[in-house]
Design an enzyme around this catalytic site. Structure first.
Site, PDB file in Angstrom:
ATOM      1  N   LYS A   9      -8.240  32.883   0.985  1.00 54.95           N
ATOM      2  CA  LYS A   9      -9.053  33.974   1.540  1.00 54.95           C
ATOM      3  C   LYS A   9     -10.006  34.539   0.486  1.00 54.95           C
ATOM      4  CE  LYS A   9      -5.529  36.521   2.703  1.00 54.95           C
ATOM      5  NZ  LYS A   9      -4.460  35.654   2.133  1.00 54.95           N
ATOM      6  N   ARG A  84      -3.304  43.772   7.638  1.00 52.86           N
ATOM      7  CA  ARG A  84      -2.149  42.913   7.427  1.00 52.86           C
ATOM      8  C   ARG A  84      -0.995  43.280   8.344  1.00 52.86           C
ATOM      9  NH1 ARG A  84      -3.222  41.341   1.748  1.00 52.86           N
ATOM     10  NH2 ARG A  84      -1.631  39.969   0.940  1.00 52.86           N
ATOM     11  N   ARG A 123      -2.184  29.267  -9.386  1.00 53.73           N
ATOM     12  CA  ARG A 123      -3.363  30.148  -9.384  1.00 53.73           C
ATOM     13  C   ARG A 123      -3.513  30.875 -10.728  1.00 53.73           C
ATOM     14  NH1 ARG A 123      -4.376  34.433  -4.708  1.00 53.73           N
ATOM     15  NH2 ARG A 123      -2.291  35.162  -5.239  1.00 53.73           N
ATOM     16  N   ARG A 149      -1.007  36.055 -12.093  1.00 52.76           N
ATOM     17  CA  ARG A 149      -0.557  37.268 -11.403  1.00 52.76           C
ATOM     18  C   ARG A 149       0.964  37.387 -11.416  1.00 52.76           C
ATOM     19  NH1 ARG A 149      -3.822  37.813  -5.819  1.00 52.76           N
ATOM     20  NH2 ARG A 149      -1.794  38.653  -5.201  1.00 52.76           N
ATOM     21  N   ARG A 160       6.596  37.425  -0.150  1.00 51.41           N
ATOM     22  CA  ARG A 160       5.272  37.629   0.455  1.00 51.41           C
ATOM     23  C   ARG A 160       5.106  36.768   1.696  1.00 51.41           C
ATOM     24  NH1 ARG A 160       1.975  36.187  -4.495  1.00 51.41           N
ATOM     25  NH2 ARG A 160       0.106  36.642  -3.301  1.00 51.41           N
TER      26      ARG A 160
HETATM   27  P1  ADP Z   1      -5.672  34.134  -1.101  1.00 54.18           P
HETATM   28  O1  ADP Z   1      -6.788  35.096  -1.418  1.00 54.18           O
HETATM   29  O2  ADP Z   1      -5.628  33.749   0.340  1.00 54.18           O
HETATM   30  O3  ADP Z   1      -4.342  34.602  -1.609  1.00 54.18           O
HETATM   31  P2  ADP Z   1      -6.914  32.423  -3.152  1.00 54.18           P
HETATM   32  O4  ADP Z   1      -8.338  32.348  -2.739  1.00 54.18           O
HETATM   33  O5  ADP Z   1      -6.593  33.305  -4.295  1.00 54.18           O
HETATM   34  O6  ADP Z   1      -5.973  32.779  -1.851  1.00 54.18           O
HETATM   35  O7  ADP Z   1      -6.410  30.933  -3.430  1.00 54.18           O
HETATM   36  C1  ADP Z   1      -5.068  30.670  -3.843  1.00 54.18           C
HETATM   37  C2  ADP Z   1      -5.056  29.516  -4.838  1.00 54.18           C
HETATM   38  O8  ADP Z   1      -5.373  28.299  -4.157  1.00 54.18           O
HETATM   39  C3  ADP Z   1      -6.071  29.640  -5.970  1.00 54.18           C
HETATM   40  O9  ADP Z   1      -5.490  29.081  -7.131  1.00 54.18           O
HETATM   41  C4  ADP Z   1      -7.266  28.810  -5.492  1.00 54.18           C
HETATM   42  O10 ADP Z   1      -8.008  28.265  -6.567  1.00 54.18           O
HETATM   43  C5  ADP Z   1      -6.570  27.710  -4.701  1.00 54.18           C
HETATM   44  N1  ADP Z   1      -7.328  27.248  -3.536  1.00 54.18           N
HETATM   45  C6  ADP Z   1      -8.087  27.983  -2.688  1.00 54.18           C
HETATM   46  N2  ADP Z   1      -8.603  27.210  -1.709  1.00 54.18           N
HETATM   47  C7  ADP Z   1      -8.136  25.953  -1.926  1.00 54.18           C
HETATM   48  C8  ADP Z   1      -8.296  24.687  -1.262  1.00 54.18           C
HETATM   49  N3  ADP Z   1      -9.041  24.584  -0.152  1.00 54.18           N
HETATM   50  N4  ADP Z   1      -7.670  23.617  -1.785  1.00 54.18           N
HETATM   51  C9  ADP Z   1      -6.915  23.722  -2.907  1.00 54.18           C
HETATM   52  N5  ADP Z   1      -6.725  24.862  -3.574  1.00 54.18           N
HETATM   53  C10 ADP Z   1      -7.318  25.972  -3.104  1.00 54.18           C
HETATM   54  P1  AMP Z   2      -3.399  39.996  -2.128  1.00 54.78           P
HETATM   55  O1  AMP Z   2      -4.263  40.183  -3.327  1.00 54.78           O
HETATM   56  O2  AMP Z   2      -4.165  40.045  -0.842  1.00 54.78           O
HETATM   57  O3  AMP Z   2      -2.514  38.779  -2.248  1.00 54.78           O
HETATM   58  O4  AMP Z   2      -2.426  41.258  -2.076  1.00 54.78           O
HETATM   59  C1  AMP Z   2      -1.515  41.521  -3.116  1.00 54.78           C
HETATM   60  C2  AMP Z   2      -0.543  42.615  -2.712  1.00 54.78           C
HETATM   61  O5  AMP Z   2      -1.245  43.844  -2.457  1.00 54.78           O
HETATM   62  C3  AMP Z   2       0.262  42.356  -1.442  1.00 54.78           C
HETATM   63  O6  AMP Z   2       1.407  41.551  -1.684  1.00 54.78           O
HETATM   64  C4  AMP Z   2       0.619  43.800  -1.025  1.00 54.78           C
HETATM   65  O7  AMP Z   2       1.661  44.322  -1.838  1.00 54.78           O
HETATM   66  C5  AMP Z   2      -0.649  44.562  -1.376  1.00 54.78           C
HETATM   67  N1  AMP Z   2      -1.622  44.585  -0.264  1.00 54.78           N
HETATM   68  C6  AMP Z   2      -2.864  44.015  -0.257  1.00 54.78           C
HETATM   69  N2  AMP Z   2      -3.473  44.237   0.919  1.00 54.78           N
HETATM   70  C7  AMP Z   2      -2.590  44.941   1.692  1.00 54.78           C
HETATM   71  C8  AMP Z   2      -2.612  45.446   3.021  1.00 54.78           C
HETATM   72  N3  AMP Z   2      -3.676  45.259   3.818  1.00 54.78           N
HETATM   73  N4  AMP Z   2      -1.533  46.111   3.465  1.00 54.78           N
HETATM   74  C9  AMP Z   2      -0.455  46.305   2.682  1.00 54.78           C
HETATM   75  N5  AMP Z   2      -0.351  45.836   1.432  1.00 54.78           N
HETATM   76  C10 AMP Z   2      -1.409  45.161   0.927  1.00 54.78           C
END
Ligand code: ADP
Ligand code: AMP
Length: 206
Positions: A9, A84, A123, A149, A160
């Site tokens: 995302k 969410r 990541r 992270r 999660r």
């Molecule tokens: P989210 O915001 O949904 O938690 P991220 O954008 O941070 O996800 O992506 C999670 C991990 O997966 C990161 O390390 C990113 O580089 C990797 N990633 C994202 N999209 C893809 C994809 N299409 N194929 C492989 N790896 C991906």
């Molecule tokens: P993310 O960066 O989207 O993976 O979010 C990291 C963490 O932030 C999550 O595991 C939650 O603890 C908190 N968080 C982010 N967005 C929300 C949301 N919309 N509602 C509740 N908690 C959130």
């Protein structure tokens, strides 16, 4: 942008926001920034993020309400990681109605749990630029200042995913019923996911 943690995302939201000149609102990024700066909000949510649970709806909704009223959101915004829960989605409907705005599209980026674990374990984010990398799938440049992270550890990833399936996945039906959901296969490579996503956003914006 809807989808499990690790679906891509954040990666895709940045691309869409840049392409369509929209604000990018990541509630996770806002919480992490507040934790780093040790603000009152940061102190309130630090242990919640560490555990992988969700921050209470009232706190999250208040934050997004405030953020949506800022100038850079005039043309619209890509919401990444919000809503969410069903109550958050209902609150967002109310906020948007008050602002005489609406949701153009809810891209649901679909990725299996096994793939989520693989992605989150690898990541890394650049502390200075906020760019998102993956040690295998999207390797960082050598001069990146990388951070892993604290919630991207196996135990927290499981928590999660549980939160996602019980509280966030019901939003798929919620937005499908409203006719705004578009499913995107998140398991293709990043550039192909973006191509499909940008096409869907363009179609929805017409
Ligand atoms: P989210 O915001 O949904 O938690 P991220 O954008 O941070 O996800 O992506 C999670 C991990 O997966 C990161 O390390 C990113 O580089 C990797 N990633 C994202 N999209 C893809 C994809 N299409 N194929 C492989 N790896 C991906
Ligand atoms: P993310 O960066 O989207 O993976 O979010 C990291 C963490 O932030 C999550 O595991 C939650 O603890 C908190 N968080 C982010 N967005 C929300 C949301 N919309 N509602 C509740 N908690 C959130």
């Amino acid at each position: 942008m809807l989808g499990p943690p690790g679906a891509g995302k954040g990666t895709q939201a940045k691309i869409v926001a840049e392409k369509f000149e929209l604000a990018h609102i990541s509630t996770g990024d806002i919480f992490r920034d507040n934790i780093k700066r040790q603000t009152d909000l940061g102190k309130q949510v630090v242990s919640i993020l560490k555990s992988g649970a969700l921050v209470p709806d009232e706190v999250t909704v208040a934050l997004v309400k405030d953020r949506l009223q800022q100038d850079d959101c005039q043309k619209g915004a890509v919401l990444d990681g919000f809503p969410r829960t069903i109550p958050q989605a209902q609150a967002l409907d109310g906020l948007l109605a008050d602002m005489e705005s609406n949701i153009a599209i809810v891209p649901y980026v679909k990725v299996r749990d096994e793939e989520v674990v693989e992605r989150l374990s690898g990541r890394r984010t650049d502390k200075r630029t906020g760019k998102i990398y993956h040690i295998k799938y999207n390797p960082p440049p050598h001069d990146a200042d990388l951070e892993h992270r604290s919630d991207d550890q196996p135990e927290t990833i499981r928590e999660r995913l549980e939160e996602y399936h019980s509280k966030t996945a019901p939003l798929i039906a919620y937005y499908s019923d409203k006719g705004v959901l578009v499913e995107i296969n998140g398991e293709e490579e990043i550039s192909l996911v973006s191509a499909n996503l940008l096409r869907a956003v363009e179609a929805a914006a017409k």
